[in-house]
Design a protein around this motif. Structure first.
Motif, PDB file in Angstrom:
ATOM      1  N   SER A  87      -5.059  -0.395  -6.220  1.00 33.88           N
ATOM      2  CA  SER A  87      -4.980  -0.673  -4.774  1.00 33.88           C
ATOM      3  C   SER A  87      -5.861   0.253  -3.943  1.00 33.88           C
ATOM      4  CB  SER A  87      -3.533  -0.564  -4.296  1.00 33.88           C
ATOM      5  OG  SER A  87      -2.725  -1.550  -4.893  1.00 33.88           O
ATOM      6  N   LEU A 117       0.832  -1.207   0.000  1.00 34.81           N
ATOM      7  CA  LEU A 117       0.000   0.000   0.000  1.00 34.81           C
ATOM      8  C   LEU A 117       0.867   1.258   0.000  1.00 34.81           C
ATOM      9  CD1 LEU A 117      -2.960  -0.851   2.421  1.00 34.81           C
ATOM     10  CD2 LEU A 117      -2.938  -0.815  -0.084  1.00 34.81           C
ATOM     11  N   SER A 147      -5.941  -3.884   0.055  1.00 38.23           N
ATOM     12  CA  SER A 147      -6.481  -2.725  -0.655  1.00 38.23           C
ATOM     13  C   SER A 147      -6.876  -1.676   0.382  1.00 38.23           C
ATOM     14  CB  SER A 147      -7.708  -3.108  -1.485  1.00 38.23           C
ATOM     15  OG  SER A 147      -7.388  -4.092  -2.445  1.00 38.23           O
ATOM     16  N   LEU A 153     -12.579  -4.479  -7.303  1.00 36.19           N
ATOM     17  CA  LEU A 153     -12.217  -4.962  -5.972  1.00 36.19           C
ATOM     18  C   LEU A 153     -12.566  -6.433  -5.847  1.00 36.19           C
ATOM     19  CD1 LEU A 153     -11.013  -3.908  -3.340  1.00 36.19           C
ATOM     20  CD2 LEU A 153     -13.338  -3.481  -2.533  1.00 36.19           C
ATOM     21  N   GLY A 191      -6.683   3.448  -8.458  1.00 37.70           N
ATOM     22  CA  GLY A 191      -6.693   1.996  -8.507  1.00 37.70           C
ATOM     23  C   GLY A 191      -5.366   1.522  -9.072  1.00 37.70           C
ATOM     24  N   HIS A 208      -9.314   2.725  -3.583  1.00 32.05           N
ATOM     25  CA  HIS A 208     -10.682   2.826  -4.091  1.00 32.05           C
ATOM     26  C   HIS A 208     -11.447   3.819  -3.227  1.00 32.05           C
ATOM     27  CE1 HIS A 208      -9.965  -0.960  -6.324  1.00 32.05           C
ATOM     28  NE2 HIS A 208      -9.278  -1.289  -5.245  1.00 32.05           N
TER      29      HIS A 208
END
Length: 359
Positions: free
Chosen positions: A149, A61, A113, A353, A147, A151
């Motif tokens: 990762s 992330l 995510s 996702l 995106g 959203h």
């Protein structure tokens, strides 16, 4: 970091209400790790609910934030692990590990995510004093097209649509709806939002107990079981929120039911690899170093408990005591009594996702 809002920041919180209130902005309630992300150029930090950094546990992330997010921002959201079957909270818990080599391995095996639902700062602008409706609009614009990762959570002001989300999205692992006042400012560590979560009851067999950590003659927790289709009593969770006087009383009440492991449904020697029944010395899902050994009871008493939802064949959260059910037989406590949520795909909630790799 030279951001207008700097770490640590305690996230704004929600208080539970029984029904969805009118006149608010509504969002699905994501079931993950709450986090406030701070980005200042090439510096990224992931804060947590208790204000301690989680940056080292989610290197994927951190790397994704460098390319997907605005250059300088502070974003409130939820860290999740998404699969084709829905949210995988158990895989998410395993990401918190002391060994850097394992953290790196899991970052590739079960990548996380980040679902954003509020914006505290953008560039040099501190947005915390602005109404939520304005912060939400700025979030949508600033994170438009992000995106894969990061959203932005869906949101609506349609109360009827929010009610349908409450029913449908549970099938993807979400656990309710959050309602946010449109004019509300961001208030760290204050319960100024509202959460509406699923509440259900189930009749369970009490098949064992653990003693209280401060008193060996008081109940710490009662171990609950349900019978599956094959007639096996499966461990589904625990209850343990009792006043101390009741813990002592329960200990005395249950002594006549204490038995040996031989012949008990959760006999260690008969335990088969892969079964979701407790094993001596097995680590807890919530505390990897906790011993799960217990005192076995003859599975004769039935208790009604409150729970929110299931994760696999277990209660996702600790269940709550409702009442004893002397009118129910242990054999009647089966999985068939549990309400089955509708099946729903994460990709139908947030495009991309939980989609298959390479899709």
């Amino acid at each position: 970091m030279t951001l207008p809002v700097t770490p640590p920041v305690a996230p704004m919180l929600a208080k539970s209400v029984p029904t969805i209130p009118p006149g608010a902005s509504y969002e699905p309630k994501w079931d993950g790790f709450r986090s406030i992300l701070f980005k200042d150029g090439d510096e990224v930090e992931l804060g947590s609910r208790n204000e301690k950094p989680m940056t080292r546990y989610f290197p994927e992330l951190v790397q994704a934030a460098l390319t997907e997010l605005p250059d300088r921002c502070v974003v409130d959201g939820e860290i999740i692990v998404a699969s084709q079957q829905g949210l995988d909270f158990e895989a998410l818990q395993q990401r918190i590990h002391p060994a850097d080599s394992r953290v790196r391995m899991l970052s590739k095996a079960t990548p996380a995510s980040f679902v954003a639902f509020d914006l505290l700062a953008l560039g040099d602008d501190d947005l915390t004093g602005r109404p939520f409706a304005e912060r939400r609009a700025t979030l949508e614009h600033a994170l438009s097209g992000v995106g894969p990762s990061f959203h932005v959570t869906p949101a609506t002001q349609d109360q009827e649509l929010a009610q349908s989300w409450f029913t449908e999205f549970e099938g993807a692992g979400l656990d309710g709806v959050v309602a946010k006042p449109l004019t509300g400012t961001y208030q760290p560590d204050k319960r100024v939002m509202f959460k509406i979560k699923h509440q259900r009851t189930a009749d369970c067999v009490v098949a064992g107990y653990r003693t209280h950590k401060t008193n060996n003659e008081a109940i710490g927790s009662l171990m609950l079981g349900l019978y599956n289709d094959g007639g096996t009593l499966v461990s589904v969770g625990v209850i343990g929120a009792f006043p101390m006087a009741r813990r002592v009383g329960l200990y005395a009440e249950l002594q006549p039911l204490v038995t040996q492991f031989e012949g008990h449904p959760w006999n260690w020697a008969a335990h088969m690899a892969g079964e979701r029944t407790p094993r001596k010395g097995e680590g807890s899902r919530w505390n990897a170093g906790k011993d799960l050994s217990f005192v076995p009871l003859r599975p004769e008493r039935v208790v009604e408990v409150r729970y929110e939802h299931m994760e696999g064949e277990r209660f996702r959260h600790t269940a709550q005591f409702n009442r004893w059910r002397p009118d129910r037989t242990p054999e009647s406590c089966t999985y068939e009594q549990l309400e089955q949520p509708l099946t729903f795909k994460l990709s139908d909630i947030v495009p991309g996702l939980g989609a298959p790799s390479g899709a």
